[in-house]
Design an enzyme around this catalytic site. Structure first.
Site, PDB file in Angstrom:
ATOM      1  N   PRO A 130     -17.831  15.447  -8.714  1.00  0.00           N
ATOM      2  CA  PRO A 130     -17.803  14.188  -9.545  1.00  0.00           C
ATOM      3  C   PRO A 130     -16.943  14.780 -10.251  1.00  0.00           C
ATOM      4  O   PRO A 130     -15.433  13.309 -11.013  1.00  0.00           O
ATOM      5  CB  PRO A 130     -18.711  14.282  -9.477  1.00  0.00           C
ATOM      6  CG  PRO A 130     -20.557  14.791  -8.209  1.00  0.00           C
ATOM      7  CD  PRO A 130     -19.634  15.894  -7.464  1.00  0.00           C
ATOM      8  N   ARG A 186       3.394  -1.405  10.600  1.00  0.00           N
ATOM      9  CA  ARG A 186       4.072  -1.105  11.610  1.00  0.00           C
ATOM     10  C   ARG A 186       4.622  -2.251  11.827  1.00  0.00           C
ATOM     11  O   ARG A 186       5.819  -3.087  12.323  1.00  0.00           O
ATOM     12  CB  ARG A 186       3.569  -0.884  12.840  1.00  0.00           C
ATOM     13  CG  ARG A 186       4.584   1.106  12.244  1.00  0.00           C
ATOM     14  CD  ARG A 186       3.446   2.039  13.423  1.00  0.00           C
ATOM     15  NE  ARG A 186       1.844   2.039  13.195  1.00  0.00           N
ATOM     16  CZ  ARG A 186       1.267   2.339  13.321  1.00  0.00           C
ATOM     17  NH1 ARG A 186       1.834   3.852  14.860  1.00  0.00           N
ATOM     18  NH2 ARG A 186      -0.187   2.660  13.807  1.00  0.00           N
ATOM     19  N   ASP A 205     -13.739  15.170  -3.844  1.00  0.00           N
ATOM     20  CA  ASP A 205     -13.692  16.075  -4.234  1.00  0.00           C
ATOM     21  C   ASP A 205     -15.036  16.713  -4.565  1.00  0.00           C
ATOM     22  O   ASP A 205     -16.118  15.184  -5.309  1.00  0.00           O
ATOM     23  CB  ASP A 205     -13.118  16.561  -5.141  1.00  0.00           C
ATOM     24  CG  ASP A 205     -12.820  18.266  -5.239  1.00  0.00           C
ATOM     25  OD1 ASP A 205     -13.012  18.815  -5.328  1.00  0.00           O
ATOM     26  OD2 ASP A 205     -11.295  18.993  -5.381  1.00  0.00           O
ATOM     27  N   ASP A 229      -3.472   4.355  -2.076  1.00  0.00           N
ATOM     28  CA  ASP A 229      -4.227   4.841  -0.895  1.00  0.00           C
ATOM     29  C   ASP A 229      -4.892   6.336  -0.619  1.00  0.00           C
ATOM     30  O   ASP A 229      -3.740   6.978   0.444  1.00  0.00           O
ATOM     31  CB  ASP A 229      -3.959   3.861   0.694  1.00  0.00           C
ATOM     32  CG  ASP A 229      -4.734   4.426   1.549  1.00  0.00           C
ATOM     33  OD1 ASP A 229      -5.837   5.656   1.503  1.00  0.00           O
ATOM     34  OD2 ASP A 229      -5.190   4.113   2.667  1.00  0.00           O
ATOM     35  N   THR A 253     -10.526   5.265  11.327  1.00  0.00           N
ATOM     36  CA  THR A 253     -11.057   4.243  12.581  1.00  0.00           C
ATOM     37  C   THR A 253     -10.894   5.916  13.201  1.00  0.00           C
ATOM     38  O   THR A 253     -10.823   6.016  14.695  1.00  0.00           O
ATOM     39  CB  THR A 253     -10.337   3.838  12.236  1.00  0.00           C
ATOM     40  OG1 THR A 253      -9.242   3.621  11.332  1.00  0.00           O
ATOM     41  CG2 THR A 253     -10.494   2.632  11.688  1.00  0.00           C
ATOM     42  N   LYS A 255      -7.663   8.533  -1.509  1.00  0.00           N
ATOM     43  CA  LYS A 255      -8.735   8.822  -0.401  1.00  0.00           C
ATOM     44  C   LYS A 255      -9.425   9.859  -0.743  1.00  0.00           C
ATOM     45  O   LYS A 255      -9.895  11.179  -0.643  1.00  0.00           O
ATOM     46  CB  LYS A 255      -8.032   8.770   0.949  1.00  0.00           C
ATOM     47  CG  LYS A 255      -8.677   7.687   2.007  1.00  0.00           C
ATOM     48  CD  LYS A 255      -7.669   8.053   3.164  1.00  0.00           C
ATOM     49  CE  LYS A 255      -7.365   6.224   4.378  1.00  0.00           C
ATOM     50  NZ  LYS A 255      -6.427   6.439   4.601  1.00  0.00           N
ATOM     51  N   LYS A 293       1.067  -1.184  -0.335  1.00  0.00           N
ATOM     52  CA  LYS A 293       0.006  -0.076   0.168  1.00  0.00           C
ATOM     53  C   LYS A 293       0.729   0.908  -0.249  1.00  0.00           C
ATOM     54  O   LYS A 293       1.905   1.593   0.862  1.00  0.00           O
ATOM     55  CB  LYS A 293      -0.868  -0.027   1.708  1.00  0.00           C
ATOM     56  CG  LYS A 293      -2.046   1.647   1.277  1.00  0.00           C
ATOM     57  CD  LYS A 293      -2.902   0.807   2.901  1.00  0.00           C
ATOM     58  CE  LYS A 293      -1.917   1.516   3.801  1.00  0.00           C
ATOM     59  NZ  LYS A 293      -1.988   3.095   3.603  1.00  0.00           N
TER      60      LYS A 293
HETATM   61  O1  C5P Z   1       0.923   0.041  11.570  1.00  0.00           O
HETATM   62  P1  C5P Z   1       0.215  -0.290  10.956  1.00  0.00           P
HETATM   63  O2  C5P Z   1      -0.574  -1.301  11.370  1.00  0.00           O
HETATM   64  O3  C5P Z   1      -1.564   0.727  12.116  1.00  0.00           O
HETATM   65  O4  C5P Z   1      -0.809   0.509   9.468  1.00  0.00           O
HETATM   66  C1  C5P Z   1      -2.125   0.512   8.977  1.00  0.00           C
HETATM   67  C2  C5P Z   1      -1.363   1.413   7.879  1.00  0.00           C
HETATM   68  O5  C5P Z   1      -3.596   1.424   7.114  1.00  0.00           O
HETATM   69  C3  C5P Z   1      -1.571   2.917   7.879  1.00  0.00           C
HETATM   70  O6  C5P Z   1      -1.303   2.521   6.943  1.00  0.00           O
HETATM   71  C4  C5P Z   1      -2.931   3.141   8.308  1.00  0.00           C
HETATM   72  O7  C5P Z   1      -3.229   4.766   8.092  1.00  0.00           O
HETATM   73  C5  C5P Z   1      -4.078   2.972   7.725  1.00  0.00           C
HETATM   74  N1  C5P Z   1      -5.456   3.173   8.053  1.00  0.00           N
HETATM   75  C6  C5P Z   1      -5.831   2.687   9.001  1.00  0.00           C
HETATM   76  N2  C5P Z   1      -6.876   3.023   9.495  1.00  0.00           N
HETATM   77  C7  C5P Z   1      -7.351   3.220   8.327  1.00  0.00           C
HETATM   78  C8  C5P Z   1      -7.504   3.385   7.188  1.00  0.00           C
HETATM   79  C9  C5P Z   1      -5.961   3.365   6.782  1.00  0.00           C
HETATM   80  O8  C5P Z   1      -4.889   2.112   9.686  1.00  0.00           O
HETATM   81  N3  C5P Z   1      -8.985   3.204   8.624  1.00  0.00           N
END
Ligand code: C5P
Length: 231
Positions: free
Chosen positions: A66, A210, A64, A59, A118, A61, A32
């Protein structure tokens, strides 16, 4: 055709750091690329990751009017990516134009919607966005709109995946971050599941950052997660 592998979030600040990370792997991955990296490295990084044989979730997102999102998606359609996304809050017309745009030069690219971030709490939903429902209802509402607009799925929490599987079908994509293997740091994620739990709840793809990128042994951590995910 997009693979089923865990999607590794390449949350690095430079192309050099990405290359150092990818050099450790001698297999095809699903990665990603987010805003931080894309805004600095642009399409050239996409090409170099593709030339290594990896699938890419871009990713960005988009959100804006259409016409703007449609035209931006036409541009992204020329990049060699496999999965892109928009904010469902942009509305059904924006999502329909996004689908048309992304399919212009490549019919195989999948497109999914962010429902509620989230980072959004129920208090924010109700007081700032003035949406007087639970997060779960707000997510289901936007996911339904995304499906009706022709999108392939949504980004959601694994904890919402089973509801969406029941309401919108198993094959509607549920791409879920917030994944932590047992005995690893939760970092700043709050509502988490293991890869195995995510699968049981109906996630079709998991996004993991991570626990792999910051690991002392990224390849080993990735393989453990992959085994737990694929079962
Ligand atoms: O390091 P970690 O496993 O927490 O990374 C999760 C990835 O998913 C990050 O790139 C974060 O920005 C992304 N993400 C998220 N929650 C979301 C959408 C994207 O953690 N709702």
């Amino acid at each position: 055709m997009m693979n089923q592998l865990p999607i590794i979030a390449l949350d690095f600040e430079s192309e050099k750091a990405v290359n150092q990370f990818l050099d450790q792997f001698d297999e095809s991955l699903f990665v990603k690329v987010g805003m931080e990296l894309f805004y600095q490295t642009g399409p050239s990084l996409i090409n170099s990751i593709k030339s290594r044989g990896h699938d890419i979730f871009l990713d960005l997102k988009l959100h804006d009017i259409p016409n703007t999102v449609g035209k931006a998606m036409e541009g992204l359609s020329k990049l060699n990516v496999d999965l892109v996304n928009v904010h469902a809050a942009g509305g059904s017309e924006m999502m329909q134009r996004a689908v048309e745009g992304i399919r212009k030069y490549n019919k195989d690219i999948k497109i999914i919607a962010v429902t509620q971030l989230t980072s959004t709490t129920e208090t924010m939903l109700q007081q700032e966005q003035n949406i007087q429902t639970s997060i779960e209802d707000a997510v289901l509402n936007y996911a339904t709109l995304a499906k009706e607009s022709g999108l392939d799925g949504v980004v959601c929490s694994p904890l919402e995946a089973s509801l969406l599987a029941t309401e919108l079908g198993e094959s509607f994509l549920k791409v879920t971050p917030g994944i932590r293997p047992l005995n690893t740091s939760t970092d700043d994620q709050k509502r988490i599941t293991t890869p195995q739990e995510a699968k049981a709840l109906g996630s079709t793809h998991i996004v993991v950052g991570r626990p792999i990128t910051q690991s002392d042994n990224p390849v080993e951590s990735y393989h453990k997660i992959k085994e737990s995910w694929l079962g």
